[in-house]
Design a protein around this motif. Sequence first.
Motif, short mmCIF file in Angstrom:
data_model
loop_
_atom_site.label_atom_id
_atom_site.label_comp_id
_atom_site.label_asym_id
_atom_site.label_seq_id
_atom_site.Cartn_x
_atom_site.Cartn_y
_atom_site.Cartn_z
N ILE A 39 0.89 -1.12 -0.22
CA ILE A 39 0.14 0.05 0.19
C ILE A 39 0.99 1.29 -0.01
O ILE A 39 1.98 1.44 0.63
N ARG A 40 0.30 2.46 -0.94
CA ARG A 40 1.43 3.50 -0.90
C ARG A 40 1.24 4.21 0.45
O ARG A 40 0.15 4.53 0.74
N VAL A 41 2.44 4.86 0.94
CA VAL A 41 2.43 5.18 2.14
C VAL A 41 3.04 6.74 1.87
O VAL A 41 4.09 6.84 1.42
N THR A 42 2.32 7.81 1.99
CA THR A 42 2.83 9.21 1.79
C THR A 42 2.55 10.21 2.81
O THR A 42 2.20 9.67 3.85
N THR A 43 2.73 11.53 2.63
CA THR A 43 2.39 12.50 3.33
C THR A 43 1.90 13.53 2.67
O THR A 43 1.56 13.93 1.59
N GLU A 44 1.06 14.56 3.61
CA GLU A 44 0.33 15.81 3.12
C GLU A 44 1.21 16.62 2.40
O GLU A 44 0.72 17.09 1.16
N VAL A 45 2.61 16.61 2.53
CA VAL A 45 3.59 17.67 1.91
C VAL A 45 3.78 16.92 0.53
O VAL A 45 3.94 17.84 -0.32
N GLU A 46 3.86 15.84 0.36
CA GLU A 46 3.98 15.04 -0.87
C GLU A 46 2.73 15.36 -1.65
O GLU A 46 2.79 15.71 -3.15
N LEU A 47 1.68 15.11 -1.18
CA LEU A 47 0.38 15.55 -2.11
C LEU A 47 0.40 17.02 -2.42
O LEU A 47 0.15 17.08 -3.48
N ALA A 48 0.85 17.77 -1.70
CA ALA A 48 0.81 19.26 -1.92
C ALA A 48 1.68 19.45 -2.95
O ALA A 48 1.71 20.13 -4.12
N GLY A 49 2.89 18.77 -3.05
CA GLY A 49 3.81 18.79 -4.27
C GLY A 49 3.40 18.39 -5.46
O GLY A 49 3.48 19.07 -6.64
N GLU A 50 2.44 17.23 -5.44
CA GLU A 50 1.88 16.67 -6.54
C GLU A 50 0.75 17.70 -7.33
O GLU A 50 0.56 17.74 -8.60
N ILE A 51 -0.03 18.48 -6.59
CA ILE A 51 -1.05 19.35 -6.92
C ILE A 51 -0.64 20.88 -7.16
O ILE A 51 -1.58 21.39 -7.54
N ALA A 52 0.49 21.27 -6.43
CA ALA A 52 0.75 22.70 -6.75
C ALA A 52 0.90 23.30 -7.97
O ALA A 52 1.40 22.54 -8.95
N HIS A 53 0.32 24.24 -8.53
CA HIS A 53 0.51 25.06 -9.56
C HIS A 53 1.75 25.92 -9.74
O HIS A 53 2.27 25.97 -10.81
N ALA A 54 2.21 26.51 -8.62
CA ALA A 54 3.00 27.21 -8.44
C ALA A 54 4.28 26.74 -8.07
O ALA A 54 4.38 25.50 -7.16
N PRO A 55 5.61 27.13 -8.24
CA PRO A 55 6.64 26.56 -7.70
C PRO A 55 6.93 26.67 -6.30
O PRO A 55 6.45 27.73 -5.69
N ILE A 56 7.53 25.59 -5.82
CA ILE A 56 7.74 25.65 -4.23
C ILE A 56 9.14 25.87 -3.95
O ILE A 56 9.99 25.39 -4.63
N TYR A 57 9.55 26.63 -3.15
CA TYR A 57 10.47 27.14 -2.58
C TYR A 57 10.85 26.54 -1.13
O TYR A 57 10.19 27.16 -0.12
N ALA A 58 11.69 25.65 -0.81
CA ALA A 58 11.74 24.87 0.26
C ALA A 58 12.74 25.22 1.26
O ALA A 58 13.89 25.16 0.84
N VAL A 59 12.52 25.55 2.59
CA VAL A 59 13.45 25.59 3.83
C VAL A 59 13.51 24.58 4.55
O VAL A 59 12.53 24.26 5.10
N THR A 60 14.53 24.11 4.99
CA THR A 60 14.91 23.06 6.18
C THR A 60 16.06 23.57 7.09
O THR A 60 16.80 24.19 6.59
N GLY A 61 16.22 22.77 8.16
CA GLY A 61 17.33 23.01 9.04
C GLY A 61 16.81 22.70 10.57
O GLY A 61 15.57 22.89 10.92
N THR A 62 17.77 22.64 11.40
CA THR A 62 17.56 22.38 12.70
C THR A 62 16.62 23.55 13.33
O THR A 62 16.00 23.60 14.16
N ASN A 63 17.88 24.61 12.93
CA ASN A 63 17.15 26.21 13.59
C ASN A 63 17.04 27.21 12.51
O ASN A 63 17.76 26.97 11.62
#
Length: 460
Positions: free
Chosen positions: A99-123
């Motif tokens: 069974i496919r297991v995914t996340t809300e973020v991945e669903l968002a990436g699939e349906i987004a019309h606009a480009p996504i600019y993403a930031v991560t980091g501990t702080n």
Amino acid sequence: MSYQNQSALVIGAGISGFAAAKYLAAAGARVTLSDAKEEADAEKDAVTQKHIEALRTQGISCVFGAQREELIEGTDLIVLSPAVPERIPLVQAARARGIRVTTEVELAGEIAHAPIYAVTGTNGKTTTTTLLGELLCAHFPAVGIGGNIGVPLIDVAQEIPADGAIAAEISSYQMEATTHFHPAVAAELNVTPDHIVRHGSMEVYQAMKEKLFAAQTAEDFLVLNCDDPHTRGMAERARGKVCFFSRREELAEGAAVRADGMIVIRWDGEEHVLISARELGIPGGHNVENALAAAAVAFFAGVTPAEMRPVLRAFKGVEHRIEFVRTLDGVSYYNDSKATNTDSAIKALEAFDGHMILIAGGDDKLTDLTEFMELVHARVDELILVGDAAERFGAAALDAGIAPEHIHRAGYLMEKAVQTARELAAPPQTVLLSPACASFDMYGGYEERGRDFKRIVNEL
């Protein structure tokens, strides 16, 4: 991807899970939302209760309590909320069945019309993402900010048109079950020990951070902190074009602080001058790093230096991150409740010149305290400890050479901590709440802790 007539199970009754469930139901799926809490416990929170009522009105089944394997019978898709680890038995059983297991973020990436600019980091990711959103607003007609910043990314993805832009704050929890999330520009700010209980090791934690750029292509960009050895080494595994940023080294290419203090972006043989680091509206060396990262991401998104300059000067930071509260009897009070680990608290202490009254402690993450307490010894006049961590923090403070008479305990009472600080403080001292701990021993989150601190300070 079509979800018409598919059977979807969303695990986790939080804002991310609620948003995913609503989207999937609107897309034609048969949706069940499951949470391991008992329904009575979940509905103690009024906001959660309203969400559950709204889901049921939409025809979504909400199931609470023990999550047995029968839940996944006939399921085509499972969406995990960030708080739900992949290792739970129900998810492992689903994977074993294919069974496919995914996340809300991945669903968002699939349906987004606009480009996504993403930031991560501990702080620093909330400050950087917020600033990035402001920078994007200077150039694009429509901008959304979402992800780990309190707004589900899937809601933003549906709202922003193709000629807009999306700034996304992404946590390691959100990347655990994500496989093909694909930001046009990704930024990795830093990686320091955190969330080890969830991920099991520093190596796994970093691997989760690196999933942010794992699906990028040669046409995408990856912005990396050159001053952090963990992020600097990510360049070896990058698929897109790498742009480093540094506040310590004047890079030949990348975003950096020039010898004369000017923030510049050097790319493709050109130097783009922004503003002096001293002109930034947010204090502290760590915020220079945040500004460099946000400016680099915005640059690759198409924002011009002329559009960036007024934003960089005007931006005053975010709530709970070295947030000025008030000055009373010549003493300034700052709320840094978002410092939920020692590295973040260190950055806050480094933003001031010393003479601090520090309120620290809370839900202990059991990370090493050596470097933190060395800085406390050097810069803090009085240390006030609260919460579960008080005993361990107090012992570490003594080991660092802090005299017992400068260590104070306020139990589980923020009122007592603030009152103690008021009684001890005199100009030119500064009172800083920078807990270096999570908040769950005393509060529902760092936001609640910070607002309580501000309420008490403003009532003095």
